[in-house]
Design a protein around this motif. Structure first.
Motif, PDB file in Angstrom:
ATOM      1  N   ARG A   1      11.394   1.042  -6.474  1.00 17.14           N
ATOM      2  CA  ARG A   1      10.161   1.114  -7.277  1.00 17.14           C
ATOM      3  C   ARG A   1       9.937  -0.187  -8.036  1.00 17.14           C
ATOM      4  NH1 ARG A   1      12.034   6.421  -8.582  1.00 17.14           N
ATOM      5  NH2 ARG A   1      12.541   5.749 -10.718  1.00 17.14           N
ATOM      6  N   MET A   2      11.024  -0.740  -8.560  1.00 16.10           N
ATOM      7  CA  MET A   2      10.896  -1.997  -9.283  1.00 16.10           C
ATOM      8  C   MET A   2      10.507  -3.129  -8.337  1.00 16.10           C
ATOM      9  SD  MET A   2      13.766  -4.081 -11.486  1.00 16.10           S
ATOM     10  CE  MET A   2      14.629  -4.557  -9.994  1.00 16.10           C
ATOM     11  N   LEU A   3      11.094  -3.114  -7.131  1.00 13.48           N
ATOM     12  CA  LEU A   3      10.865  -4.203  -6.182  1.00 13.48           C
ATOM     13  C   LEU A   3       9.472  -4.161  -5.578  1.00 13.48           C
ATOM     14  CD1 LEU A   3      12.498  -6.558  -4.953  1.00 13.48           C
ATOM     15  CD2 LEU A   3      13.070  -5.050  -3.045  1.00 13.48           C
ATOM     16  N   HIS A   4       8.954  -2.965  -5.322  1.00  9.62           N
ATOM     17  CA  HIS A   4       7.694  -2.843  -4.594  1.00  9.62           C
ATOM     18  C   HIS A   4       6.496  -2.475  -5.471  1.00  9.62           C
ATOM     19  CE1 HIS A   4       9.738  -3.270  -0.747  1.00  9.62           C
ATOM     20  NE2 HIS A   4      10.623  -2.354  -1.121  1.00  9.62           N
ATOM     21  N   ILE A   5       6.732  -2.082  -6.719  1.00  8.97           N
ATOM     22  CA  ILE A   5       5.615  -1.720  -7.597  1.00  8.97           C
ATOM     23  C   ILE A   5       5.598  -2.573  -8.857  1.00  8.97           C
ATOM     24  CG2 ILE A   5       4.583   0.130  -8.964  1.00  8.97           C
ATOM     25  CD1 ILE A   5       5.759   2.146  -7.011  1.00  8.97           C
ATOM     26  N   THR A   6       6.736  -2.618  -9.557  1.00 11.39           N
ATOM     27  CA  THR A   6       6.771  -3.301 -10.844  1.00 11.39           C
ATOM     28  C   THR A   6       6.578  -4.810 -10.691  1.00 11.39           C
ATOM     29  OG1 THR A   6       8.303  -1.609 -11.655  1.00 11.39           O
ATOM     30  CG2 THR A   6       8.070  -3.615 -12.958  1.00 11.39           C
ATOM     31  N   LEU A   7       7.383  -5.420  -9.839  1.00  4.34           N
ATOM     32  CA  LEU A   7       7.280  -6.878  -9.672  1.00  4.34           C
ATOM     33  C   LEU A   7       5.912  -7.322  -9.139  1.00  4.34           C
ATOM     34  CD1 LEU A   7      10.800  -8.056  -8.431  1.00  4.34           C
ATOM     35  CD2 LEU A   7       9.622  -8.685 -10.538  1.00  4.34           C
ATOM     36  N   PRO A   8       5.369  -6.677  -8.079  1.00  3.65           N
ATOM     37  CA  PRO A   8       4.010  -7.068  -7.659  1.00  3.65           C
ATOM     38  C   PRO A   8       2.966  -6.846  -8.751  1.00  3.65           C
ATOM     39  CG  PRO A   8       5.092  -5.822  -5.929  1.00  3.65           C
ATOM     40  CD  PRO A   8       5.973  -5.716  -7.125  1.00  3.65           C
ATOM     41  N   GLY A   9       3.185  -5.848  -9.604  1.00  2.00           N
ATOM     42  CA  GLY A   9       2.207  -5.570 -10.657  1.00  2.00           C
ATOM     43  C   GLY A   9       2.142  -6.654 -11.721  1.00  2.00           C
TER      44      GLY A   9
ATOM     45  N   PRO B   1       0.606   4.553 -13.403  1.00  2.00           N
ATOM     46  CA  PRO B   1       1.806   5.420 -13.310  1.00  2.00           C
ATOM     47  C   PRO B   1       1.834   6.278 -12.054  1.00  2.00           C
ATOM     48  CG  PRO B   1       0.804   5.541 -15.496  1.00  2.00           C
ATOM     49  CD  PRO B   1      -0.152   4.802 -14.619  1.00  2.00           C
ATOM     50  N   GLN B   2       0.665   6.537 -11.478  1.00  2.14           N
ATOM     51  CA  GLN B   2       0.620   7.361 -10.268  1.00  2.14           C
ATOM     52  C   GLN B   2       1.332   6.680  -9.098  1.00  2.14           C
ATOM     53  OE1 GLN B   2      -3.448   8.365  -9.477  1.00  2.14           O
ATOM     54  NE2 GLN B   2      -3.634   9.705 -11.251  1.00  2.14           N
ATOM     55  N   LEU B   3       1.397   5.349  -9.134  1.00  2.00           N
ATOM     56  CA  LEU B   3       2.116   4.629  -8.082  1.00  2.00           C
ATOM     57  C   LEU B   3       3.600   4.959  -8.123  1.00  2.00           C
ATOM     58  CD1 LEU B   3       0.417   1.103  -8.350  1.00  2.00           C
ATOM     59  CD2 LEU B   3       0.029   2.849  -6.600  1.00  2.00           C
ATOM     60  N   TYR B   4       4.152   5.040  -9.342  1.00  2.00           N
ATOM     61  CA  TYR B   4       5.565   5.399  -9.479  1.00  2.00           C
ATOM     62  C   TYR B   4       5.796   6.842  -9.034  1.00  2.00           C
ATOM     63  CZ  TYR B   4       6.180   1.140 -12.257  1.00  2.00           C
ATOM     64  OH  TYR B   4       6.241  -0.157 -12.686  1.00  2.00           O
ATOM     65  N   GLU B   5       4.886   7.732  -9.388  1.00  2.00           N
ATOM     66  CA  GLU B   5       5.040   9.137  -9.015  1.00  2.00           C
ATOM     67  C   GLU B   5       4.977   9.300  -7.498  1.00  2.00           C
ATOM     68  OE1 GLU B   5       1.967  11.184 -11.078  1.00  2.00           O
ATOM     69  OE2 GLU B   5       2.763  10.740 -13.083  1.00  2.00           O
ATOM     70  N   ALA B   6       4.059   8.592  -6.867  1.00  5.42           N
ATOM     71  CA  ALA B   6       3.941   8.681  -5.406  1.00  5.42           C
ATOM     72  C   ALA B   6       5.184   8.109  -4.732  1.00  5.42           C
ATOM     73  CB  ALA B   6       2.694   7.932  -4.942  1.00  5.42           C
ATOM     74  N   ALA B   7       5.686   6.979  -5.259  1.00  9.78           N
ATOM     75  CA  ALA B   7       6.877   6.372  -4.677  1.00  9.78           C
ATOM     76  C   ALA B   7       8.098   7.276  -4.851  1.00  9.78           C
ATOM     77  CB  ALA B   7       7.129   5.007  -5.323  1.00  9.78           C
ATOM     78  N   GLU B   8       8.187   7.934  -6.017  1.00 11.24           N
ATOM     79  CA  GLU B   8       9.315   8.838  -6.260  1.00 11.24           C
ATOM     80  C   GLU B   8       9.264  10.035  -5.328  1.00 11.24           C
ATOM     81  OE1 GLU B   8      11.577  10.891 -10.104  1.00 11.24           O
ATOM     82  OE2 GLU B   8       9.592   9.940 -10.327  1.00 11.24           O
ATOM     83  N   MET B   9       8.064  10.549  -5.073  1.00 18.34           N
ATOM     84  CA  MET B   9       7.919  11.673  -4.138  1.00 18.34           C
ATOM     85  C   MET B   9       8.299  11.259  -2.712  1.00 18.34           C
ATOM     86  SD  MET B   9       4.382  13.433  -5.497  1.00 18.34           S
ATOM     87  CE  MET B   9       4.382  14.615  -4.143  1.00 18.34           C
ATOM     88  N   ASP B  10       8.103   9.985  -2.397  1.00 15.00           N
ATOM     89  CA  ASP B  10       8.473   9.491  -1.063  1.00 15.00           C
ATOM     90  C   ASP B  10       9.956   9.154  -0.968  1.00 15.00           C
ATOM     91  OD1 ASP B  10       5.909   9.770  -0.178  1.00 15.00           O
ATOM     92  OD2 ASP B  10       5.339   7.678  -0.576  1.00 15.00           O
TER      93      ASP B  10
END
Length: 336
Positions: free
Chosen positions: A241-249, A225-234
């Motif tokens: 977030r879905m394209l660069h975190i969820t799908l690769p995950g 979940p920290q990946l989403y938080e970091a991406a949201e802060m950026d």
């Protein structure tokens, strides 16, 4: 493992087991006994897990491997009264008979097209549903959608096909009621060859999309979940977030399931096709498995039907091996 690794293992065994003498490690028979003792200890520790695995092992042995013995009749002119061994050898006669069949290309193309339709739409639908559910904020709504979507998986194909036939009935089906309400004439979908593939694929998605979504939802839980938080802060939005975190995950799970599905392109479910089709739609609905049923069970040509089935299995093996090879070359995920 090199000689140094081997000697290190032996020294560890000597340190952890004082009853083992240094001289016994140089005796090849003593080494064998030591390995056997270690194997038996590991077997004893996992006996309950092995007991749980036993029903699955028996299932595959009895219903998958033992029946392979019957493949020999594809090379024989099988006679029910003579038995397998007394029947006459004919070599590749039935394979050549299938290749020279006028319907060969129609059966292959129908099977491949139906398999590709199911792969393209049936494979992507659970991924899309999982991504949408992952974005849902209302937990109650999310659980409701999950429950409604995976319940059809527990309906038998006979019941599912009966529901499809009722929905599409030209006289009292809900779909034709809606068409008539719009001012058009009712349509008899089940006698239209060009409608068979969409009907089959849509019914497959409706029946299995929720169940297959569970796999991707489980894969989503492994994403930090920290990946989403970091991406949201950026400043990344939901789409990024879905394209660069969820799908690769969830890519490893997607690749593995894709490889397995590619191996089943020719292995279209016989039961649903058999229940849905009729002579009016043979042009697009007649596939290898239904043809095998008609020739093998209906006409008693067991050797011919077995040859077709073995041919299908070999082609499916080539498909899954090619997909695995391509996945290993392009990415880092593969079955083996």
């Amino acid at each position: 493992m090199g000689p140094s690794d081997s000697s290190e293992t032996e020294r560890c065994q000597l340190n952890t087991n004082p009853s083992v003498s240094p001289a016994s490690l140089t005796d090849p028979h003593a080494k064998t006994r030591l390995k056997k003792s270690s194997y038996l200890k590991r077997l004893g520790r996992g006996k309950y897990l092995l007991l749980l695995f036993l029903p699955t092992l028996l299932y595959y042995l009895l219903f998958k491997y033992v029946p392979m013995f019957g493949l020999v009749i594809s090379f024989k002119n099988y006679n029910l009264f003579k038995g397998v061994w007394q029947s006459e050898w004919v070599g590749l006669k039935y394979y050549q008979l299938f290749w020279n069949n006028p319907d060969f290309f129609k059966l292959i193309s129908n099977t491949i097209m139906l398999g590709i339709y199911r792969l393209v739409f049936g494979f992507t639908a659970p991924i899309v549903l999982a991504l949408l559910l992952n974005e849902a904020k209302n937990a109650l709504f999310k659980r409701f959608v999950q429950t409604v979507s995976y319940l059809p998986h527990f309906i038998s194909n006979v019941v599912a096909v009966s529901m499809v036939l009722m929905f599409l009935s030209p006289s009292n089906g809900i779909v034709n009621h809606f068409i008539v309400w719009l001012g058009f004439e009712p349509i008899n979908f089940m006698v239209m060859p060009n409608m068979f593939r969409p009907i089959y694929v849509i019914s497959e998605i409706w029946q299995h999309v929720g169940w297959e979504t569970i796999i991707y939802l489980a894969a989503l839980t492994s994403i930090d979940p920290q990946l989403y938080e970091a991406a949201e802060m950026d400043g990344a939005g939901r789409w990024k977030r879905m394209l660069h975190i969820t799908l690769p995950g969830i890519t490893p799970a997607i690749v593995i399931i894709l490889i397995l599905n590619v191996g089943h392109v020719l292995d279209i479910g016989f039961e649903k096709v058999f229940l849905l089709y009729n002579p009016a739609v043979y042009e697009t609905a007649d596939i290898i498995s239904t043809y095998v049923y008609r020739t093998g069970i209906g006409q008693g040509n067991y050797s011919y039907a077995t040859a077709i089935d073995l041919f299908t299995g070999i082609v499916s093996l080539l498909f899954i091996y090619s997909a695995n090879w391509f996945s290993r070359k392009v990415g880092e995920t593969s079955l083996w």
